[in-house]
Enzyme design. Structure first.
Site, PDB file in Angstrom:
ATOM      1  CG  ASN A 277      -9.753   3.521   2.348  1.00  0.00           C
ATOM      2  OD1 ASN A 277      -9.684   4.234   1.346  1.00  0.00           O
ATOM      3  ND2 ASN A 277      -8.961   2.477   2.525  1.00  0.00           N
TER       4      ASN A 277
ATOM      5  CG  HIS B 127      -7.087   3.154   9.471  1.00  0.00           C
ATOM      6  ND1 HIS B 127      -8.356   2.746   9.826  1.00  0.00           N
ATOM      7  CD2 HIS B 127      -6.866   2.644   8.238  1.00  0.00           C
ATOM      8  CE1 HIS B 127      -8.861   2.001   8.860  1.00  0.00           C
ATOM      9  NE2 HIS B 127      -7.978   1.931   7.874  1.00  0.00           N
TER      10      HIS B 127
ATOM     11  CG  HIS C 141      -4.246   3.108   4.198  1.00  0.00           C
ATOM     12  ND1 HIS C 141      -4.031   1.753   4.175  1.00  0.00           N
ATOM     13  CD2 HIS C 141      -5.553   3.265   4.544  1.00  0.00           C
ATOM     14  CE1 HIS C 141      -5.151   1.115   4.482  1.00  0.00           C
ATOM     15  NE2 HIS C 141      -6.104   2.019   4.702  1.00  0.00           N
TER      16      HIS C 141
HETATM   17  P1  AMP Z   1      -9.073   0.004   5.643  1.00  0.00           P
HETATM   18  O1  AMP Z   1      -9.499  -0.901   4.525  1.00  0.00           O
HETATM   19  O2  AMP Z   1      -8.832   1.441   5.210  1.00  0.00           O
HETATM   20  O3  AMP Z   1      -9.970  -0.114   6.857  1.00  0.00           O
HETATM   21  O4  AMP Z   1      -7.637  -0.490   6.068  1.00  0.00           O
HETATM   22  C1  AMP Z   1      -7.431  -1.499   7.006  1.00  0.00           C
HETATM   23  C2  AMP Z   1      -6.020  -1.982   6.809  1.00  0.00           C
HETATM   24  O5  AMP Z   1      -5.646  -2.720   7.948  1.00  0.00           O
HETATM   25  C3  AMP Z   1      -5.812  -2.877   5.593  1.00  0.00           C
HETATM   26  O6  AMP Z   1      -4.874  -2.276   4.700  1.00  0.00           O
HETATM   27  C4  AMP Z   1      -5.274  -4.169   6.207  1.00  0.00           C
HETATM   28  O7  AMP Z   1      -4.284  -4.788   5.406  1.00  0.00           O
HETATM   29  C5  AMP Z   1      -4.730  -3.699   7.526  1.00  0.00           C
HETATM   30  N1  AMP Z   1      -4.669  -4.708   8.559  1.00  0.00           N
HETATM   31  C6  AMP Z   1      -5.630  -5.597   8.895  1.00  0.00           C
HETATM   32  N2  AMP Z   1      -5.210  -6.372   9.923  1.00  0.00           N
HETATM   33  C7  AMP Z   1      -3.959  -5.934  10.239  1.00  0.00           C
HETATM   34  C8  AMP Z   1      -2.992  -6.329  11.205  1.00  0.00           C
HETATM   35  N3  AMP Z   1      -3.224  -7.328  12.078  1.00  0.00           N
HETATM   36  N4  AMP Z   1      -1.808  -5.685  11.235  1.00  0.00           N
HETATM   37  C9  AMP Z   1      -1.549  -4.677  10.367  1.00  0.00           C
HETATM   38  N5  AMP Z   1      -2.427  -4.252   9.433  1.00  0.00           N
HETATM   39  C10 AMP Z   1      -3.614  -4.879   9.369  1.00  0.00           C
END
Ligand code: AMP
Length: 113
Positions: free
Chosen positions: A86, A99, A101
């Site tokens: 994203n 990052h 996914h």
């Molecule tokens: P994005 O929306 O592509 O920025 O993805 C961010 C991701 O980080 C989301 O899928 C969240 O569920 C994940 N996320 C947020 N906080 C944490 C955390 N503390 N540990 C693991 N994943 C997280």
């Protein structure tokens, strides 16, 4: 200010790290969207792909190599897996640290939402 993912990599915030190498750390997403859902994060805190430079090509390539390494060991990825990046608000990016996914363990729809 360190990003959320830098804090995870530093051990300041707990996460289930499943893979790490010189370039990339991967840990379980806190809100999994598939039976297997990890985030592949470069150690270098680049905000998003738009801000990556040509000199970052090795790091960008290593994200895919990390996904390949994880897939080789993760049984639920044997039947297929999906990588999602994203980039920016409209695409749903919440954490300003590049990052990827990696999702597996269920049928994936197309187009993605
Ligand atoms: P994005 O929306 O592509 O920025 O993805 C961010 C991701 O980080 C989301 O899928 C969240 O569920 C994940 N996320 C947020 N906080 C944490 C955390 N503390 N540990 C693991 N994943 C997280």
């Amino acid at each position: 200010m360190p990003t959320l993912f830098q804090k995870i990599m530093a051990g300041e915030i707990l996460a289930e790290i499943i893979y790490e190498d010189e370039w990339v750390v991967a840990f379980k997403d806190i809100s999994p969207q598939a039976p297997f859902h990890v985030l592949l994060v470069p150690r270098e805190p680049i905000v998003d792909l738009s801000q990556a430079a040509d000199k970052d090509s090795a790091m960008l390539g290593r994200l895919f190599i990390a996904a390949r390494n994880i897939a080789r060991k993760e049984p639920s990825a044997a039947g297929g897996f999906r990588l999602v990046l994203n980039n920016g608000k409209a695409a749903g990016q919440e954490v300003p640290h590049l990052h990827v996914h990696m999702l597996a363990g269920r049928e994936m729809g197309w187009p993605p939402g």
